[in-house]
Write an enzyme that holds these catalytic residues in place. Structure first.
Site, PDB file in Angstrom:
ATOM      1  N   ASP A  32       0.854  -1.188   0.000  1.00 50.78           N
ATOM      2  CA  ASP A  32       0.000   0.000   0.000  1.00 50.78           C
ATOM      3  C   ASP A  32       0.891   1.238   0.000  1.00 50.78           C
ATOM      4  O   ASP A  32       1.906   1.302   0.696  1.00 50.78           O
ATOM      5  CB  ASP A  32      -0.905  -0.010   1.228  1.00 50.78           C
ATOM      6  CG  ASP A  32      -2.024   1.019   1.137  1.00 50.78           C
ATOM      7  OD1 ASP A  32      -3.197   0.612   1.013  1.00 50.78           O
ATOM      8  OD2 ASP A  32      -1.720   2.231   1.198  1.00 50.78           O
ATOM      9  N   ASN A  36     -12.829  -2.633   2.706  1.00 50.15           N
ATOM     10  CA  ASN A  36     -13.837  -1.578   2.735  1.00 50.15           C
ATOM     11  C   ASN A  36     -14.740  -1.716   1.517  1.00 50.15           C
ATOM     12  O   ASN A  36     -14.258  -1.931   0.398  1.00 50.15           O
ATOM     13  CB  ASN A  36     -13.143  -0.208   2.727  1.00 50.15           C
ATOM     14  CG  ASN A  36     -12.278  -0.009   3.957  1.00 50.15           C
ATOM     15  OD1 ASN A  36     -12.711  -0.309   5.066  1.00 50.15           O
ATOM     16  ND2 ASN A  36     -11.059   0.463   3.775  1.00 50.15           N
ATOM     17  N   VAL A  72     -10.819   3.168  -3.640  1.00 50.49           N
ATOM     18  CA  VAL A  72     -10.478   2.616  -4.957  1.00 50.49           C
ATOM     19  C   VAL A  72     -11.510   1.536  -5.284  1.00 50.49           C
ATOM     20  O   VAL A  72     -11.654   0.552  -4.549  1.00 50.49           O
ATOM     21  CB  VAL A  72      -9.057   2.017  -4.981  1.00 50.49           C
ATOM     22  CG1 VAL A  72      -8.759   1.443  -6.366  1.00 50.49           C
ATOM     23  CG2 VAL A  72      -8.016   3.069  -4.604  1.00 50.49           C
ATOM     24  N   HIS A 116     -10.436  -5.055  -3.103  1.00 53.16           N
ATOM     25  CA  HIS A 116      -9.122  -5.308  -2.522  1.00 53.16           C
ATOM     26  C   HIS A 116      -9.256  -5.623  -1.049  1.00 53.16           C
ATOM     27  O   HIS A 116     -10.189  -5.180  -0.379  1.00 53.16           O
ATOM     28  CB  HIS A 116      -8.169  -4.119  -2.709  1.00 53.16           C
ATOM     29  CG  HIS A 116      -8.728  -2.814  -2.244  1.00 53.16           C
ATOM     30  ND1 HIS A 116      -9.633  -2.085  -2.979  1.00 53.16           N
ATOM     31  CD2 HIS A 116      -8.507  -2.088  -1.119  1.00 53.16           C
ATOM     32  CE1 HIS A 116      -9.946  -0.980  -2.338  1.00 53.16           C
ATOM     33  NE2 HIS A 116      -9.283  -0.956  -1.191  1.00 53.16           N
ATOM     34  N   HIS A 162      -6.966  -5.347   2.468  1.00 47.14           N
ATOM     35  CA  HIS A 162      -5.768  -4.839   3.146  1.00 47.14           C
ATOM     36  C   HIS A 162      -5.284  -5.914   4.099  1.00 47.14           C
ATOM     37  O   HIS A 162      -6.068  -6.444   4.892  1.00 47.14           O
ATOM     38  CB  HIS A 162      -6.089  -3.597   3.986  1.00 47.14           C
ATOM     39  CG  HIS A 162      -6.626  -2.438   3.238  1.00 47.14           C
ATOM     40  ND1 HIS A 162      -5.865  -1.337   2.923  1.00 47.14           N
ATOM     41  CD2 HIS A 162      -7.860  -2.181   2.735  1.00 47.14           C
ATOM     42  CE1 HIS A 162      -6.608  -0.457   2.271  1.00 47.14           C
ATOM     43  NE2 HIS A 162      -7.825  -0.940   2.151  1.00 47.14           N
TER      44      HIS A 162
HETATM   45  P1  DGP Z   1      -9.556   1.755   0.412  1.00 42.80           P
HETATM   46  O1  DGP Z   1      -9.729   3.016   1.218  1.00 42.80           O
HETATM   47  O2  DGP Z   1      -9.981   0.539   1.212  1.00 42.80           O
HETATM   48  O3  DGP Z   1     -10.244   1.847  -0.938  1.00 42.80           O
HETATM   49  O4  DGP Z   1      -8.002   1.598   0.168  1.00 42.80           O
HETATM   50  C1  DGP Z   1      -7.330   2.004  -0.963  1.00 42.80           C
HETATM   51  C2  DGP Z   1      -5.848   1.925  -0.658  1.00 42.80           C
HETATM   52  O5  DGP Z   1      -5.142   2.033  -1.865  1.00 42.80           O
HETATM   53  C3  DGP Z   1      -5.316   3.027   0.250  1.00 42.80           C
HETATM   54  O6  DGP Z   1      -4.850   2.440   1.470  1.00 42.80           O
HETATM   55  C4  DGP Z   1      -4.160   3.638  -0.504  1.00 42.80           C
HETATM   56  C5  DGP Z   1      -3.911   2.659  -1.621  1.00 42.80           C
HETATM   57  N1  DGP Z   1      -3.493   3.271  -2.861  1.00 42.80           N
HETATM   58  C6  DGP Z   1      -4.121   4.266  -3.535  1.00 42.80           C
HETATM   59  N2  DGP Z   1      -3.450   4.568  -4.659  1.00 42.80           N
HETATM   60  C7  DGP Z   1      -2.395   3.716  -4.703  1.00 42.80           C
HETATM   61  C8  DGP Z   1      -1.342   3.524  -5.639  1.00 42.80           C
HETATM   62  O7  DGP Z   1      -1.233   4.194  -6.672  1.00 42.80           O
HETATM   63  N3  DGP Z   1      -0.426   2.558  -5.354  1.00 42.80           N
HETATM   64  C9  DGP Z   1      -0.511   1.782  -4.233  1.00 42.80           C
HETATM   65  N4  DGP Z   1       0.433   0.880  -4.044  1.00 42.80           N
HETATM   66  N5  DGP Z   1      -1.498   1.937  -3.330  1.00 42.80           N
HETATM   67  C10 DGP Z   1      -2.420   2.892  -3.572  1.00 42.80           C
END
Ligand code: DGP
Length: 126
Positions: free
Chosen positions: A34, A96, A105, A109, A111
């Protein structure tokens, strides 16, 4: 049918349009760090198929995809040495779904968080 937007950031990562720090990959999933870690190990596990959230995934993915995705979770945890059976101290999974859960996003996914004592599951704010 879901409203899957193939311009979301994880779709771009899956296509290789933007980079990620890959942890694990197989035919069903991609797993990477992340970008905004909330624990010493904060890993995302995403299916390769186009699903917006866990509802979309469980309702519309094939059994093979669902099993493949779930089997990747302990594979990642063992690879990182964070599962208790691989010498670690355990981990937490969070997924989430929707706005009140702060899903940002819209590609399903999970975490995976580990590497410190994560405390109780949620801060109680009722
Ligand atoms: P959520 O809030 O559950 O939709 O989590 C989305 C996660 O995605 C957040 O913890 C940050 C991560 N994230 C967003 N953009 C990027 C990215 O470009 N690269 C990576 N590795 N993680 C990302």
């Amino acid at each position: 049918m879901s409203n899957y937007d193939n311009q979301n950031i994880f779709a771009k990562i899956l296509r290789g349009d933007i980079p990620c720090e890959k942890i694990y990959e197989d035919e069903y999933v991609l797993s990477f760090k992340d970008v905004n870690p909330q624990a010493p190990s904060h890993i995302l596990i995403i299916p390769k198929g186009a699903y917006t959230d866990i509802n979309d995934f469980i309702e519309n993915a094939s059994n093979e995809e669902i099993i493949g995705f779930n089997k990747a979770i302990p594979a990642v945890a063992h690879q990182l040495g964070i599962s208790e059976t691989s010498g670690g101290k355990g981990y937490r999974l969070i997924s989430n779904a929707g706005s009140e859960a702060h899903q940002t996003v819209a590609h399903f996914h999970i975490h995976l968080l580990a590497g410190r004592n994560l405390g109780p599951m949620l801060v109680s704010i009722k």
